[in-house]
Every structure is written in C-alpha cells, then in structure tokens.
Design a protein around this motif. Structure first.
Motif, mmCIF file in Angstrom:
data_model
loop_
_atom_site.group_PDB
_atom_site.id
_atom_site.type_symbol
_atom_site.label_atom_id
_atom_site.label_comp_id
_atom_site.label_asym_id
_atom_site.label_seq_id
_atom_site.Cartn_x
_atom_site.Cartn_y
_atom_site.Cartn_z
ATOM 1 N N ASN A 50 13.463 -11.055 15.021
ATOM 2 C CA ASN A 50 13.195 -10.599 13.656
ATOM 3 C C ASN A 50 12.022 -11.336 13.024
ATOM 4 N N LEU A 51 11.914 -12.636 13.280
ATOM 5 C CA LEU A 51 10.827 -13.418 12.687
ATOM 6 C C LEU A 51 9.468 -12.911 13.175
ATOM 7 N N VAL A 52 9.371 -12.588 14.449
ATOM 8 C CA VAL A 52 8.123 -12.059 15.002
ATOM 9 C C VAL A 52 7.793 -10.724 14.335
ATOM 10 N N TYR A 53 8.802 -9.889 14.180
ATOM 11 C CA TYR A 53 8.595 -8.582 13.558
ATOM 12 C C TYR A 53 8.192 -8.721 12.094
ATOM 13 N N VAL A 54 8.913 -9.541 11.343
ATOM 14 C CA VAL A 54 8.645 -9.686 9.904
ATOM 15 C C VAL A 54 7.259 -10.270 9.659
ATOM 16 N N LEU A 55 6.900 -11.338 10.375
ATOM 17 C CA LEU A 55 5.563 -11.916 10.180
ATOM 18 C C LEU A 55 4.472 -10.941 10.623
ATOM 19 N N GLY A 56 4.707 -10.238 11.728
ATOM 20 C CA GLY A 56 3.714 -9.274 12.202
ATOM 21 C C GLY A 56 3.479 -8.139 11.222
ATOM 22 N N VAL A 57 4.563 -7.577 10.695
ATOM 23 C CA VAL A 57 4.437 -6.463 9.748
ATOM 24 C C VAL A 57 3.863 -6.952 8.420
ATOM 25 N N SER A 58 4.309 -8.098 7.949
ATOM 26 C CA SER A 58 3.824 -8.581 6.655
ATOM 27 C C SER A 58 2.335 -8.926 6.698
ATOM 28 N N MET A 59 1.847 -9.380 7.836
ATOM 29 C CA MET A 59 0.435 -9.725 7.959
ATOM 30 C C MET A 59 -0.380 -8.575 8.559
ATOM 31 N N ASP A 60 0.282 -7.446 8.827
ATOM 32 C CA ASP A 60 -0.356 -6.251 9.376
ATOM 33 C C ASP A 60 -1.035 -6.548 10.718
ATOM 34 N N ILE A 61 -0.311 -7.256 11.566
ATOM 35 C CA ILE A 61 -0.801 -7.615 12.895
ATOM 36 C C ILE A 61 -0.088 -6.734 13.910
ATOM 37 N N PRO A 62 -0.799 -6.211 14.906
ATOM 38 C CA PRO A 62 -0.156 -5.303 15.861
ATOM 39 C C PRO A 62 0.903 -6.000 16.713
ATOM 40 N N ASP A 63 1.798 -5.184 17.251
ATOM 41 C CA ASP A 63 2.820 -5.677 18.164
ATOM 42 C C ASP A 63 2.172 -6.171 19.445
ATOM 43 N N PRO A 64 2.894 -7.008 20.189
ATOM 44 C CA PRO A 64 2.320 -7.504 21.452
ATOM 45 C C PRO A 64 2.198 -6.376 22.469
ATOM 46 N N PRO A 65 1.353 -6.565 23.463
ATOM 47 C CA PRO A 65 1.223 -5.527 24.482
ATOM 48 C C PRO A 65 2.516 -5.358 25.263
ATOM 49 N N ILE A 66 2.640 -4.221 25.914
ATOM 50 C CA ILE A 66 3.854 -3.907 26.683
ATOM 51 C C ILE A 66 4.078 -4.908 27.797
ATOM 52 N N SER A 67 3.046 -5.573 28.255
ATOM 53 C CA SER A 67 3.191 -6.524 29.358
ATOM 54 C C SER A 67 4.121 -7.687 29.005
ATOM 55 N N LEU A 68 4.409 -7.889 27.725
ATOM 56 C CA LEU A 68 5.334 -8.943 27.335
ATOM 57 C C LEU A 68 6.785 -8.465 27.310
ATOM 58 N N SER A 69 7.032 -7.205 27.647
ATOM 59 C CA SER A 69 8.397 -6.689 27.651
ATOM 60 C C SER A 69 9.166 -7.111 28.893
ATOM 61 N N THR A 70 8.466 -7.304 29.987
ATOM 62 C CA THR A 70 9.098 -7.728 31.236
ATOM 63 C C THR A 70 8.376 -8.963 31.752
ATOM 64 N N PRO A 71 9.047 -9.746 32.591
ATOM 65 C CA PRO A 71 8.359 -10.905 33.163
ATOM 66 C C PRO A 71 7.114 -10.477 33.945
#
Length: 172
Positions: A35-56
């Motif tokens: 949640n912290l990653v999501y809240v800071l990202g949305v509040s600062m209007d920063i894009p989500d991480p690339p899909i490559s961070l979804s899996t090892p």
C-alpha cells in the motif's frame, strides 16, 4: 534525548534491508503490491514499476544480493565501539543521505511529464517508478533520522570528554 540510539536505528535498517532482500529474491510482487508503494506512487504521480518486478528476475536477484551485502556490512559496522562507530557513521550518514536524496529527486523529476521526463531517451528511465521512489524516500528519511541522532550523541560524547578533561586538569 532520542527515543532510539543510532546503533538501534542502524540495526533496524539492517533488518529492513535483509527483509527487502528476501522479498526481492523470492517474491518481488510482494513489494510492488504494498500500500505504501501505491500511495506514494499515486500521490506523486509516478508510474508503476515495470512488469519485470512481478516475478523473480535476474535484476531483482541482483538487487536482493546488493541489499543483503549492504545489510551484512552495515550490521558488522554497527558493532564498532562508540567512539570509532561515531566517526564512521558520522561520515557515512551524510553521504548516504545525499545519495538517496539525489535518487529520490531523479525518480520524481524523471517521471513522464516531470522536469526531466520525456526530454531524452535515457537508460535511467527504469529508475522512475513508484518502487524506486518509495525505497529512496524511506531510505532518505531513515538516514536523516540516523544523522540527527548521531549528531546528538556526538554532542553528548564531546561534552563528556570535556568534563573528563576538566576533571583531569583540576586534579593536576
């Protein structure tokens, strides 16, 4: 007087690095879905991480190994004597604080529509995502707390040294 000593803060930070390293190695999606990653990202209007961070991936494994090395070396250094540790961490804290300030600033300024975003295709665009911003921001806050605590402890240590020297001079 500080609630936590600098040594305690350093050990807590080491535990954070080891935990982060574990999750980067086993399940990076756990970090990206916080949640912290999501809240800071949305509040600062920063894009989500690339899909490559979804899996090892090799990149997340390398980051995990880097954080584990950093944690182990910091844990080793946090066991130094008070005087030596004070000098060591008093030189390390401002450098790390400046590094994470620059990383967080670049991550924010390089976002699409940001100060540096979209002006030139650079390899550094992968740093402009919510995970890097959140990590840099938390590290920056943590190192500032450590720096302030170290300064307070150093001031008290110097006062004790002056009292000891004055007592020795009075004895002579």
């Amino acid at each position: 007087m500080a609630i936590l000593s600098a040594q305690s803060l350093l050990r807590i930070l080491t535990l954070f690095h080891l935990t982060l390293s574990y999750y980067l190695f086993t399940s990076p999606a756990t970090i990206t879905s916080q949640n912290l990653v999501y809240v800071l990202g949305v509040s600062m209007d920063i894009p989500d991480p690339p899909i490559s961070l979804s899996t090892p991936s090799p990149a997340s494994t390398l980051a995990a190994l880097f954080l584990a090395l950093l944690a182990i070396s910091d844990l080793t250094s946090s066991g130094l004597s008070e005087e030596v540790g004070s000098h060591y961490w008093s030189s390390q804290a401002p450098v790390r604080l400046a590094f994470f300030f620059a990383l967080t600033g670049y991550s924010y300024a390089g976002k699409p529509g940001g100060l540096l975003g979209g002006k030139a295709e650079t390899k550094g665009e992968v740093l402009c995502n919510s995970v890097v911003f959140t990590w840099g921001f938390l590290e920056m806050l943590w190192w500032f707390w450590i720096y302030v605590t170290l300064r307070d402890e150093k001031r008290k240590l110097m006062a004790q040294v002056q009292e000891r020297r004055k007592a020795e001079d009075d004895r002579l």
